[in-house]
Write a protein that holds these residues in place. Structure first.
Motif, PDB file in Angstrom:
ATOM      1  N   LEU A   1       0.831  -1.209   0.000  1.00  0.00           N
ATOM      2  CA  LEU A   1       0.000   0.000   0.000  1.00  0.00           C
ATOM      3  C   LEU A   1       0.865   1.258   0.000  1.00  0.00           C
ATOM      4  N   GLY A   2       2.128   1.120   0.442  1.00  0.00           N
ATOM      5  CA  GLY A   2       3.062   2.236   0.408  1.00  0.00           C
ATOM      6  C   GLY A   2       2.816   3.297   1.446  1.00  0.00           C
ATOM      7  N   VAL A   3       2.372   2.913   2.626  1.00  0.00           N
ATOM      8  CA  VAL A   3       2.139   3.886   3.698  1.00  0.00           C
ATOM      9  C   VAL A   3       2.960   3.484   4.919  1.00  0.00           C
ATOM     10  N   THR A   4       3.320   4.467   5.701  1.00  0.00           N
ATOM     11  CA  THR A   4       4.070   4.203   6.923  1.00  0.00           C
ATOM     12  C   THR A   4       3.126   3.749   8.024  1.00  0.00           C
ATOM     13  N   ARG A   5       3.693   3.180   9.105  1.00  0.00           N
ATOM     14  CA  ARG A   5       2.878   2.773  10.234  1.00  0.00           C
ATOM     15  C   ARG A   5       2.152   3.974  10.849  1.00  0.00           C
ATOM     16  N   LYS A   6       2.858   5.109  10.867  1.00  0.00           N
ATOM     17  CA  LYS A   6       2.251   6.312  11.434  1.00  0.00           C
ATOM     18  C   LYS A   6       1.052   6.760  10.607  1.00  0.00           C
ATOM     19  N   GLN A   7       1.202   6.751   9.273  1.00  0.00           N
ATOM     20  CA  GLN A   7       0.085   7.129   8.410  1.00  0.00           C
ATOM     21  C   GLN A   7      -1.087   6.174   8.583  1.00  0.00           C
ATOM     22  N   MET A   8      -0.784   4.883   8.667  1.00  0.00           N
ATOM     23  CA  MET A   8      -1.832   3.883   8.851  1.00  0.00           C
ATOM     24  C   MET A   8      -2.573   4.118  10.167  1.00  0.00           C
ATOM     25  N   SER A   9      -1.835   4.419  11.216  1.00  0.00           N
ATOM     26  CA  SER A   9      -2.453   4.662  12.516  1.00  0.00           C
ATOM     27  C   SER A   9      -3.363   5.880  12.475  1.00  0.00           C
ATOM     28  N   LEU A  10      -2.915   6.942  11.796  1.00  0.00           N
ATOM     29  CA  LEU A  10      -3.730   8.153  11.689  1.00  0.00           C
ATOM     30  C   LEU A  10      -5.017   7.892  10.922  1.00  0.00           C
TER      31      LEU A  10
END
Length: 287
Positions: free
Chosen positions: A40-49
């Protein structure tokens, strides 16, 4: 909202749906799940947000809910506790036991035993996908998405198995009545349900599910407002998690709870299903 902000909002919503779809499809396979999330190309932080905004929970919390929901359906069908844990992504039985008890209010073995009694069940097609309905002799126990167990077993869920509705038994009559009332609801002909309900859950979850049933047809409440309705205005996050564990969809209308900014938040059958239900009720209110 300018065009750029609108575009970002659309992208964020798409990411929320895409990430949820990954969890829903690959929750039994840790390695494949991590690979799909990576793509998906997203960071863990982005996913959490994203999960915080649209589902009011952490990604790990959502994954646990998906696994336990699938395990519940397997236990209802008579699968052993150890097989249910192993089949749905748990390598540590202690973790499975702890997660199951936290989300259901009882050990998995007791839950399995509960549904080993004279329980009638059926699957009906609806505009939001197939729903499984389970009832005891006294009350409706579950109305939930049928797809978790189907994805694991490959069993078709578009037919009502006649041998699972116990003939000449109150539980069978309740399942049939529930199917009839849901059909009327989706046709815009019913705003209230006349069925006894008995959702299994912790005492806190029960405390949340009661005021949920007081939200009128065609109206919505925020998580904060629901917290105030339960008498604990500082528990909106815990209330959001309890709302997501509601085992009797539609009849206990957790779809009527939305974000404080009016955005749609997590729903067991998906955000598209939640939007369809809210749109349906707005149309029904006008009628």
């Amino acid at each position: 909202m300018d065009d750029n902000e609108m575009w970002q909002a659309v992208q964020t919503c798409d990411l929320a749906e895409a990430s949820k779809a990954v969890f829903d499809q690959y929750f039994t396979d840790r390695q494949e799940l991590n690979q799909q999330l990576k793509e998906l190309g997203v960071t863990r932080k982005q996913m959490s947000l994203v999960f915080k905004r649209y589902y009011d929970m952490k990604p790990a919390e959502y994954l646990i809910q998906v696994r336990i929901a699938a395990a519940k359906q397997a236990l209802q069908a008579g699968v052993s506790v150890f097989d249910a844990a192993a089949d749905f992504g748990y390598t540590n039985y202690s973790s499975f036991y702890a997660h199951f008890r936290k989300l259901s209010g009882m050990p998995p073995a007791k839950y399995r035993q509960l549904f080993a009694q004279n329980i009638s069940r059926a699957v009906m097609d609806t505009p939001i996908g197939p729903l499984r309905i389970l009832a005891s002799q006294d009350a409706i126990l579950c109305v939930e998405p049928a797809n978790y167990l189907e994805k694991k077993t490959g069993q078709a869920t578009d037919q009502v198995p006649a041998d699972r509705i116990i003939p000449n038994d109150p539980s069978g009559d309740l399942v049939k009545a529930c199917m009839r009332e849901l059909k009327e609801y989706f046709a815009g002909q019913r705003q209230r349900f006349d069925l006894p309900l008995s959702p299994e859950g912790t005492s806190f979850q029960q405390k949340v599910w009661q005021p949920l049933q007081q939200i009128p047809y065609g109206e919505t409440r925020s998580y904060q407002q629901l917290a105030e309705m339960t008498g604990d205005k500082n528990a909106s996050r815990a209330i959001g998690l309890a709302n997501n564990c509601n085992p009797i969809l539609i009849l206990i209308p957790c779809h009527r709870v939305i974000g404080a900014d009016g955005s749609l938040t997590g729903y067991a059958a998906g955000l598209a299903a939640k939007k369809l239900l809210l749109d349906l009720e707005k149309g029904g209110t006008k009628k």
